[in-house]
Motif scaffolding. Structure first.
Motif, PDB file in Angstrom:
ATOM      1  N   VAL A 136     -21.436 -31.843 -16.609  1.00 58.47           N
ATOM      2  CA  VAL A 136     -20.047 -31.857 -16.793  1.00 58.47           C
ATOM      3  C   VAL A 136     -19.994 -32.018 -14.705  1.00 58.47           C
ATOM      4  O   VAL A 136     -20.976 -32.250 -13.923  1.00 58.47           O
ATOM      5  CB  VAL A 136     -19.690 -30.423 -16.031  1.00 58.47           C
ATOM      6  N   PHE A 137     -19.503 -33.191 -14.034  1.00 59.89           N
ATOM      7  CA  PHE A 137     -19.333 -33.787 -13.024  1.00 59.89           C
ATOM      8  C   PHE A 137     -17.739 -32.887 -12.479  1.00 59.89           C
ATOM      9  O   PHE A 137     -16.883 -33.006 -13.398  1.00 59.89           O
ATOM     10  CB  PHE A 137     -19.680 -35.108 -12.978  1.00 59.89           C
ATOM     11  N   VAL A 138     -18.279 -32.397 -11.411  1.00 62.94           N
ATOM     12  CA  VAL A 138     -16.587 -31.939 -10.432  1.00 62.94           C
ATOM     13  C   VAL A 138     -16.860 -32.106  -9.541  1.00 62.94           C
ATOM     14  O   VAL A 138     -18.162 -32.853  -8.461  1.00 62.94           O
ATOM     15  CB  VAL A 138     -16.779 -29.876 -10.233  1.00 62.94           C
ATOM     16  N   ALA A 139     -15.387 -32.156  -8.128  1.00 61.71           N
ATOM     17  CA  ALA A 139     -16.338 -32.355  -7.345  1.00 61.71           C
ATOM     18  C   ALA A 139     -16.278 -31.565  -6.234  1.00 61.71           C
ATOM     19  O   ALA A 139     -16.620 -30.458  -6.487  1.00 61.71           O
ATOM     20  CB  ALA A 139     -14.271 -32.329  -6.281  1.00 61.71           C
ATOM     21  N   GLU A 140     -16.898 -31.507  -5.415  1.00 67.68           N
ATOM     22  CA  GLU A 140     -18.389 -30.771  -4.157  1.00 67.68           C
ATOM     23  C   GLU A 140     -16.940 -30.268  -4.165  1.00 67.68           C
ATOM     24  O   GLU A 140     -17.617 -28.231  -3.777  1.00 67.68           O
ATOM     25  CB  GLU A 140     -19.387 -30.838  -3.042  1.00 67.68           C
ATOM     26  N   ASP A 141     -15.576 -29.819  -4.054  1.00 59.66           N
ATOM     27  CA  ASP A 141     -14.994 -28.936  -3.534  1.00 59.66           C
ATOM     28  C   ASP A 141     -14.415 -28.173  -4.202  1.00 59.66           C
ATOM     29  O   ASP A 141     -12.655 -28.004  -4.386  1.00 59.66           O
ATOM     30  CB  ASP A 141     -13.749 -29.991  -1.810  1.00 59.66           C
ATOM     31  N   THR A 142     -14.484 -28.736  -5.767  1.00 56.10           N
ATOM     32  CA  THR A 142     -12.894 -28.492  -7.353  1.00 56.10           C
ATOM     33  C   THR A 142     -12.913 -26.862  -6.637  1.00 56.10           C
ATOM     34  O   THR A 142     -13.537 -26.080  -6.157  1.00 56.10           O
ATOM     35  CB  THR A 142     -14.359 -28.326  -8.699  1.00 56.10           C
ATOM     36  N   HIS A 143     -11.914 -26.385  -7.127  1.00 56.85           N
ATOM     37  CA  HIS A 143     -11.320 -25.198  -7.104  1.00 56.85           C
ATOM     38  C   HIS A 143     -12.231 -24.244  -7.838  1.00 56.85           C
ATOM     39  O   HIS A 143     -12.565 -25.028  -9.162  1.00 56.85           O
ATOM     40  CB  HIS A 143      -9.849 -25.468  -8.108  1.00 56.85           C
ATOM     41  N   ALA A 144     -12.456 -22.997  -7.772  1.00 56.61           N
ATOM     42  CA  ALA A 144     -13.496 -22.306  -8.199  1.00 56.61           C
ATOM     43  C   ALA A 144     -12.742 -21.714  -9.720  1.00 56.61           C
ATOM     44  O   ALA A 144     -13.601 -21.171 -10.337  1.00 56.61           O
ATOM     45  CB  ALA A 144     -12.952 -20.379  -7.370  1.00 56.61           C
ATOM     46  N   VAL A 158     -14.701 -34.117 -14.250  1.00 51.95           N
ATOM     47  CA  VAL A 158     -12.991 -32.890 -14.142  1.00 51.95           C
ATOM     48  C   VAL A 158     -12.536 -33.285 -12.812  1.00 51.95           C
ATOM     49  O   VAL A 158     -13.501 -33.168 -11.305  1.00 51.95           O
ATOM     50  CB  VAL A 158     -13.842 -32.049 -14.345  1.00 51.95           C
ATOM     51  N   ALA A 159     -11.205 -33.887 -13.734  1.00 50.46           N
ATOM     52  CA  ALA A 159     -11.135 -34.665 -11.605  1.00 50.46           C
ATOM     53  C   ALA A 159      -9.819 -33.389 -11.089  1.00 50.46           C
ATOM     54  O   ALA A 159      -9.543 -32.040 -12.199  1.00 50.46           O
ATOM     55  CB  ALA A 159     -10.169 -36.178 -12.171  1.00 50.46           C
ATOM     56  N   THR A 160      -9.467 -33.759 -10.245  1.00 49.09           N
ATOM     57  CA  THR A 160      -7.946 -32.590  -9.348  1.00 49.09           C
ATOM     58  C   THR A 160      -6.957 -33.788  -9.041  1.00 49.09           C
ATOM     59  O   THR A 160      -7.356 -34.653  -8.786  1.00 49.09           O
ATOM     60  CB  THR A 160      -8.751 -32.174  -8.404  1.00 49.09           C
ATOM     61  N   ALA A 161      -5.691 -33.402  -9.986  1.00 46.62           N
ATOM     62  CA  ALA A 161      -4.628 -33.479  -9.014  1.00 46.62           C
ATOM     63  C   ALA A 161      -4.189 -32.298  -8.472  1.00 46.62           C
ATOM     64  O   ALA A 161      -3.024 -31.424  -8.876  1.00 46.62           O
ATOM     65  CB  ALA A 161      -3.416 -34.134 -10.431  1.00 46.62           C
ATOM     66  N   GLY A 162      -3.627 -32.920  -6.961  1.00 43.95           N
ATOM     67  CA  GLY A 162      -3.408 -31.782  -5.872  1.00 43.95           C
ATOM     68  C   GLY A 162      -4.355 -30.725  -5.339  1.00 43.95           C
ATOM     69  O   GLY A 162      -4.121 -29.502  -6.189  1.00 43.95           O
ATOM     70  N   HIS A 163      -4.877 -31.289  -4.478  1.00 46.53           N
ATOM     71  CA  HIS A 163      -5.989 -30.277  -4.134  1.00 46.53           C
ATOM     72  C   HIS A 163      -5.067 -29.402  -3.593  1.00 46.53           C
ATOM     73  O   HIS A 163      -4.465 -29.369  -3.228  1.00 46.53           O
ATOM     74  CB  HIS A 163      -6.677 -31.336  -3.138  1.00 46.53           C
ATOM     75  N   ILE A 164      -6.048 -27.650  -3.534  1.00 44.97           N
ATOM     76  CA  ILE A 164      -5.409 -27.055  -3.145  1.00 44.97           C
ATOM     77  C   ILE A 164      -4.894 -26.382  -2.081  1.00 44.97           C
ATOM     78  O   ILE A 164      -4.129 -26.342  -1.680  1.00 44.97           O
ATOM     79  CB  ILE A 164      -6.593 -25.689  -4.122  1.00 44.97           C
ATOM     80  N   ASN A 165      -6.125 -27.679  -0.792  1.00 46.79           N
ATOM     81  CA  ASN A 165      -5.481 -27.235   0.633  1.00 46.79           C
ATOM     82  C   ASN A 165      -4.913 -28.584   0.956  1.00 46.79           C
ATOM     83  O   ASN A 165      -3.987 -28.357   1.521  1.00 46.79           O
ATOM     84  CB  ASN A 165      -6.837 -27.045   1.210  1.00 46.79           C
ATOM     85  N   SER A 166      -5.403 -29.925   0.608  1.00 48.90           N
ATOM     86  CA  SER A 166      -5.187 -30.934   1.027  1.00 48.90           C
ATOM     87  C   SER A 166      -3.963 -31.098  -0.471  1.00 48.90           C
ATOM     88  O   SER A 166      -3.555 -32.822   0.617  1.00 48.90           O
ATOM     89  CB  SER A 166      -6.183 -31.716   0.868  1.00 48.90           C
ATOM     90  N   GLY A 167      -3.964 -31.193  -0.875  1.00 53.16           N
ATOM     91  CA  GLY A 167      -2.701 -31.393  -2.081  1.00 53.16           C
ATOM     92  C   GLY A 167      -3.231 -33.013  -2.808  1.00 53.16           C
ATOM     93  O   GLY A 167      -2.408 -34.128  -2.995  1.00 53.16           O
ATOM     94  N   ALA A 168      -3.847 -33.990  -1.820  1.00 53.31           N
ATOM     95  CA  ALA A 168      -4.683 -35.061  -2.724  1.00 53.31           C
ATOM     96  C   ALA A 168      -5.262 -35.429  -3.946  1.00 53.31           C
ATOM     97  O   ALA A 168      -5.152 -33.817  -5.178  1.00 53.31           O
ATOM     98  CB  ALA A 168      -6.070 -34.966  -1.951  1.00 53.31           C
ATOM     99  N   PHE A 169      -5.027 -36.312  -4.595  1.00 53.35           N
ATOM    100  CA  PHE A 169      -4.913 -37.057  -5.964  1.00 53.35           C
ATOM    101  C   PHE A 169      -6.477 -37.809  -5.710  1.00 53.35           C
ATOM    102  O   PHE A 169      -6.824 -38.911  -4.717  1.00 53.35           O
ATOM    103  CB  PHE A 169      -3.818 -37.764  -6.599  1.00 53.35           C
ATOM    104  N   ASP A 170      -7.447 -37.021  -6.681  1.00 56.57           N
ATOM    105  CA  ASP A 170      -8.180 -38.239  -7.316  1.00 56.57           C
ATOM    106  C   ASP A 170      -7.563 -39.646  -7.822  1.00 56.57           C
ATOM    107  O   ASP A 170      -6.498 -39.846  -8.426  1.00 56.57           O
ATOM    108  CB  ASP A 170      -9.296 -37.449  -8.993  1.00 56.57           C
ATOM    109  N   ASP A 171      -8.183 -40.321  -7.910  1.00 55.42           N
ATOM    110  CA  ASP A 171      -8.257 -41.860  -8.718  1.00 55.42           C
ATOM    111  C   ASP A 171      -8.567 -41.149 -10.190  1.00 55.42           C
ATOM    112  O   ASP A 171      -9.719 -42.218 -10.532  1.00 55.42           O
ATOM    113  CB  ASP A 171      -9.062 -42.251  -7.575  1.00 55.42           C
TER     114      ASP A 171
END
Ligand SMILES: Cc1ncc(COP(=O)(O)O)c(C=O)c1O
Length: 471
Positions: A178-186, A232-245
């Protein structure tokens, strides 16, 4: 014979709750709890009474004990975390859900609940413009929605590799990476842990300064591994609100036969407004999505949605069958196909009612308003010396630090001092977080009532407090 306890009628307790409820929501009650833990334990504590108490009295006691410990997260001045404010129509539908006491496991257990859920799920796919063939499970929240999406991913990838997960389990299956952002939501790490993945099966992908996965980094990692892969990608980072590509990640997933899951707890709703829709470009190419109803959609807690493109994979991962559970082909929706639970609350009524009360335009306007509010606050703060906005404000999130140029430790102290000062008059509720090793003040704009007038007041308050504190 001894008399057994009989249920009281609903009229008294419900009238007591209703009389209080409207007043509570209309008056601006405390944003911060006023009671200490010891006081709350004292109010709720004591021995369980030997005999049942009158219903109205119990409701009055509950209100008295609870109110000093409530958090005003339904109010416009609440900015600490991403929490919705329980839409009034959703609240009323939620009461009816309890009154009706339905068990929404199976169509035959509650045809009305199953059909409300079916329609609400179709509406969701439509508003979010996700593949209409996808299936939806209504869950307790995004954590469970992520769990379901990732369970479908794991089982389906193993099935494609020739393993029937239901038969072999994880022990005899090939490793899934599984590949996740190093800062993925807990919550994603928790869901993966529940599904049998440890840190040795998870690759942490480097992120940019907004918390987005660096696509070259994930491409390198994915190419290095063989066997089944989940991204595992993110739409709306918990802090910054950022979206993956998402286009880049979907291309990568296609190239390697990987499953792309998107944790879109609140970011998916950006898709409902033309003003922010482009942030989600390519998201519809994913295999599964998890999102919340109780955050930006303002559905009362708890409501989340697990959406899986391949409904057969979804069903194989979740299905609960037993000889005593009817599964008639002429029946409508059996929620047991798409959820972790058997007996479950009929959340579909609340989802259906809140969606109908907001309407397509109401949802779009709400999302646009919150994002406009975030931009307005950023615009007002950007010109003030010493206030740093750490994120590219594109959604409803800001992360701020307060720095008078005396080093990082001093800036962290200043940011904490601003948190305390902003909370002191009880008109706002803020919390700090650690972001890229700095103490930052989080500003989430998500309460349904927050508008530009609140933001003007907030900006003036921040300016005045910072002027005093930095001296
Ligand atoms: C990005 C993200 N993912 C997952 C979650 C977990 O959602 P829930 O609290 O509904 O389980 C959150 C909660 O804030 C979130 O922001």
């Amino acid at each position: 014979m001894k008399q057994v306890h009989s249920f009281p009628t609903l009229a008294g307790p419900l009238a007591a709750a209703s009389a209080y409820a409207t007043g509570y929501r209309e008056s601006k009650t405390n944003l911060h709890p006023t009671a200490t833990l010891a006081q709350l334990r004292n109010s709720f504590g004591g021995d369980l009474p030997a005999k049942g108490q009158p219903g109205e009295q119990v409701i009055a006691d509950l209100i008295k004990a609870a109110e000093p410990g409530l958090v005003g997260n339904t109010q416009p001045g609440f900015h600490a975390w991403v929490m919705g404010s329980s839409h009034p129509v959703g609240v009323a539908a939620d009461w009816l859900t309890s009154v009706w006491g339905q068990n929404a496991a199976l169509y035959q257990g509650s045809p009305a609940a199953a059909t409300a859920e079916e329609t609400a799920c179709d509406w969701l796919l439509d508003i979010l413009d996700l593949p209409r063939e996808a299936s939806v499970g209504i869950t307790t929240g995004a954590t469970m929605a992520g769990f379901i999406g990732l369970a479908a991913a794991r089982d389906e990838l193993l099935r494609r590799a020739g393993y029937d997960f239901a038969e072999t389990g994880l022990q005899y299956a090939p490793p899934v990476t599984v590949f996740v952002a190093e800062d993925t939501h807990a919550s994603n790490l928790a869901a993966l842990r529940y599904l049998g993945f440890g840190t040795n099966n998870i690759v942490a992908v480097a992120c940019d300064d907004q918390g987005r996965m660096i696509t070259d980094d994930i491409a390198r990692h994915v190419a290095r591994v063989s066997g089944p892969r989940i991204i595992v990608a993110t739409a709306g980072h918990i802090n910054s609100g950022a979206f993956d590509d998402f286009h880049a990640l979907a291309d990568l997933a296609e190239r390697h036969g990987a499953w792309l899951h998107v944790d879109a707890a609140f970011g998916l709703w950006a898709r409902a407004s033309v003003s922010t829709r482009s942030l989600t470009n390519g998201i519809d190419r994913a295999d599964s999505w998890s999102t919340d109803g109780h955050k930006w959609l303002q559905i009362p807690f708890d409501a989340g949605f697990a959406i899986v493109r391949d409904s057969q994979a979804h069903r194989r991962a979740m299905n609960i069958t037993a000889g005593y559970l009817p599964d008639d082909p002429d029946d409508g929706r059996n929620a047991t196909h798409f959820n972790t639970e058997l007996s479950r609350r009929a959340r579909g009524f609340t989802v259906w009612a809140t969606l109908k009360a907001l309407g397509r335009e109401g949802i779009a306007d709400m999302i646009r308003n919150h994002c406009d509010c975030a931009s307005l606050l950023a615009h007002k703060l950007r010109r003030l010396p010493g206030i740093r906005i750490h994120n590219d404000v594109m959604l409803n999130q800001l992360i701020l630090s307060f720095d008078r140029g005396r080093g990082d430790a001093d800036a962290n102290r200043m940011t904490q001092a601003m948190e305390a000062a902003l909370n002191a008059d009880g008109q706002h509720f803020f919390r700090t977080a650690t972001w890229q090793e700095r103490c930052v003040l989080r500003v989430s704009i998500i309460s349904v009532d927050t508008g530009p007038e609140h933001i003007q007041t907030l900006a003036q308050k921040i300016e005045a407090l910072w002027h005093d504190i930095r001296r």
